[in-house]
Enzyme design. Structure first.
Site, PDB file in Angstrom:
ATOM      1  CD  GLU A  67     -27.762  18.170  -3.607  1.00 47.96           C
ATOM      2  OE1 GLU A  67     -28.737  18.515  -2.928  1.00 47.96           O
ATOM      3  OE2 GLU A  67     -27.081  18.975  -4.275  1.00 47.96           O
ATOM      4  CB  CYS A 103      -0.916  -0.034   1.225  1.00 51.13           C
ATOM      5  SG  CYS A 103      -1.755   1.494   1.531  1.00 51.13           S
ATOM      6  CE1 TYR A 129      -6.943  -1.207  -7.113  1.00 53.42           C
ATOM      7  CE2 TYR A 129      -7.768  -3.442  -7.051  1.00 53.42           C
ATOM      8  CZ  TYR A 129      -6.980  -2.446  -6.510  1.00 53.42           C
ATOM      9  OH  TYR A 129      -6.245  -2.672  -5.386  1.00 53.42           O
TER      10      TYR A 129
END
Ligand code: FAD
Ligand code: NA7
Length: 607
Positions: A587, A169, A310
């Protein structure tokens, strides 16, 4: 036999006065060999037969012959993290179950335990692998007052790249990837400056060397902090490659080829994985992987990326963002395992940003045409059912064709650790225990779990808590949120649409969705693609949300919060009750009303 019965009488007399934990401790400490057993258990019989064949007297406490049996079994489970029988102790030391005893017998450790020559373990816990999971487990154990060591070693990539403490990582994964993603987005943002009143030079160029230097300096500071943290927490650090000698002992080899050993009561294997190189000519000689790209000391130039998961798409995204010519060779589908509608939207957006995709294409070889930094390479590939030949001249070939667990060459077969034979990953139970009782595994190296940093960290912390504090919380691998950092970010948690249909049937699934506009892009001419959100609801459970997918700016930041909602069982009505924050992208999740099944348009033209 007479001696045994006298012994037994003494023990049982004392035992009658004891109960609970003190009874368990008394039994363990007053016998050289204790077998907590059940009369019907074939594995218990196997251990007893082994002891008899070694002429070793043992004390068998039959848990199914006393009414306190279940309570004592609970105490044993807390004490040893092992609920099953036989549960064997030698000279007060927990050995484990039947397979552990047999492994110890095979490696010779059992003889040493019985003879009392087995050296007392130096450490309560030795962690193999100083990455996300390993360091988290080590720090938690040390915080609980245990004596801990970490052993970490990075074998150089075929290109010779190596790095410091902190694992994938920090060095060659999430951190440099996110910084390069940010650098690419920043390039776009700078170009949009004039639309927001900034006077920006029209001649904007990117300096790869400067970016790599800054990224690497930052990584070095993280490496330093990890070392400091280990020291502060009194965790011994060995920069050495570990290999098991037996279930309580490892051999370590450092960079100078010096060998030493360590013993521990418990081990955590957190060795992660490394990029997979398909077996085709020229790959290891000329291609790079994610292990190399973040420290590449020359601009990669025209790049071919092999793989469509990915890591491949993220690398393609940031390299194209720096203005490089990028082609992705896709063997089958984009982003296997992720929602395919979202994957195709990502692909279309990247194509609109200039990334080329060649579908149904696999490389067959790489050759070098010209030396240099970057060199000139030629990729040979075949495409489609007719195996049409493809040749691409480029400067860099980056393979992102999966990762292999680092489980070979560390003595796992010698001590009987069970692996999934098809992928070499370690099989663990719900407590992250391997097939050897005192050895645990976490993170990317374990079979069938998400390969993500926060997953490894959480599993490591909880494991040490269970081992050393009596807290029994298990790692929950469900509803783990994640984000793909492509130019338009994709955040998701829970089921993909395909997976939800497979699991619950199409009739039981309702998908609410819409495209939306990000107000921050309102003034620019930039083609932001089409941000999109969909949630997948389970009709039979009052529209409980079982999948959340969003493609848009800052999708990672948005998805984290909604992940909590899914974990707590949020339903569509809960989202509708939630008041949005205006003006944000997030939202839009609170006002979703159009179902996919209605076929109504979801194109948005204003906020
Ligand atoms: P690792 O971090 O891989 O650590 C294992 C360590 O053990 C390594 O240092 C290794 O060298 C060492 N080791 C191996 N064998 C031995 C041995 N025998 N003796 C001693 N040491 C040994 N995850 C996310 O959550 N978000 C992201 O955005 C993300 N992006 C990624 C991007 C890329 C390009 C890659 C490759 C990965 C990404 N990941 C991401 C995944 C993440 O990096 C891993 O899930 C995580 O690092 C796994 O941690 P770990 O502790 O299992 O192993
Ligand atoms: P993944 O997720 O294992 O995906 C590998 C990709 O590479 C996938 O698109 C494969 O295509 C493709 N692939 C695999 N072998 C080949 C060959 N020989 N030729 C062409 N293409 C190939 O790998 P990543 O590297 O992205 O990530 C690995 C893990 O690290 C991931 O799970 C993260 O969580 C951390 P396919 O779809 O199989 O046709």
């Amino acid at each position: 036999m007479k001696i045994f019965s006298v012994l037994f009488k003494q023990i049982t007399t004392t035992m009658e006065k004891l109960s609970g934990e003190s009874l368990v401790d008394y039994i363990i400490n007053s016998n050289k060999v204790t077998i907590f057993s059940k009369t019907t258990c074939p594995f218990c019989k196997q251990v007893k037969s082994l002891m008899e064949s070694l002429s070793e007297p043992y004390f068998a406490f039959e848990l199914d012959q006393t009414q306190d049996g279940p309570a004592l079994q609970n105490i044993l489970a807390e004490k040893t993290q092992q609920r099953t029988v036989p549960n064997v102790f030698i000279r007060g030391m927990h050995v484990g179950g039947c397979s552990d005893v047999l492994t110890a017998y095979r490696t010779g450790a059992l003889r040493e335990m019985l003879d009392g020559t087995y050296e007392k373990c130096e450490y309560d816990l030795v962690v193999i692998g100083g990455g996300s999971g390993g360091i988290a487990a080590a720090k938690e154990a040390a915080a609980l007052g245990r004596k801990v060591a970490v052993c970490d070693f990075v074998k150089p990539s075929p290109m010779g790249t190596t790095w410091g403490l902190g694992g994938t990582c920090v060095n060659v994964g999430c951190i440099p990837k996110k910084l390069m993603h940010r650098a690419a987005l920043l390039g776009h943002d700078i170009k949009e400056g004039p639309a927001f009143g900034w006077r920006v030079s029209t001649d904007i160029t990117h300096d790869w060397g400067k970016l790599v230097e800054e990224v690497q300096n930052y990584i070095k500071s993280l490496n330093f902090n990890y070392r400091k943290e280990l020291r502060t927490n009194k965790i011994t650090y060995h920069n050495a490659y570990a290999e098991f000698e037996d279930a309580h002992r490892i051999k370590m080899r450092n960079i100078k080829n010096e060998v030493s050993t360590l013993t521990a009561q418990n081990f955590v294997i957190a060795v992660g994985g490394r990029p997979h190189y398909p077996n085709i000519p020229g790959v290891k000689e000329y291609a790079i992987t994610s292990d190399d790209v973040f420290s590449l000391n020359y601009n990669p130039g025209k790049t071919v990326i092999v793989g469509a998961s990915y890591i491949a798409l993220e690398c393609a995204g940031f390299l194209a963002g720096f203005g490089l010519d990028v082609t992705v060779l896709v063997r089958s589908i984009l982003l296997r395992g992720f929602d395919q509608q979202m994957a195709e939207m990502i692909g279309s957006h990247m194509e609109s940003q200039g990334v080329k995709f060649i579908r149904g294409c696999v490389p067959t070889g790489i050759e070098k045409i010209e030396d240099g930094a970057p060199p000139v390479l030629k990729v040979h590939a075949v495409k489609g059912e007719k195996q049409e030949s493809v040749e691409i001249v480029c400067n860099t070939v980056l393979f992102a064709t999966g990762r292999n667990a680092c489980t070979s060459n560390m003595g796992l077969d010698k001590i009987g650790i069970a692996l999934n034979k098809s992928n070499g990953k370690i099989l663990v139970d719900e407590y992250e225990r391997t097939s050897v009782n005192n050895i645990f595994a976490i993170g990317d190296v374990i079979d069938g779990k998400p390969e993500l940093t926060p997953v490894a960290i959480q599993a490591g912390k909880l494991l040490s808590k269970r081992l050393f504090s009596g807290e029994m919380t298990k790692m929950d691998y469900t509803f783990v949120p994640t984000t793909v950092f492509t130019p338009l970010e994709y955040g998701c948690v829970g089921f993909s649409e395909e997976h939800a249909i497979d699991e619950y049937d199409k009739e039981n699934i309702e998908v609410y969705h819409t495209h939306f506009n990000a107000v921050e892009n309102a003034l620019s001419n930039r083609d932001e693609g089409k941000p999109y959100i969909k949630i997948i609801c389970l009709k039979s459970d009052e529209n409980r949300i079982i999948g959340f997918h969003i493609l848009g700016p800052n999708a990672g930041e948005i998805t984290q919060g909604f992940g909590l909602g899914l974990k707590l069982g949020a339903k569509l009505k809960d989202l509708h009750n939630l008041v949005g924050i205006h003006p944000t992208c997030a939202e839009v999740a609170t006002t979703l009303s159009i179902t996919k099944s209605s076929g109504k348009s979801v194109d948005k033209t204003s906020c």
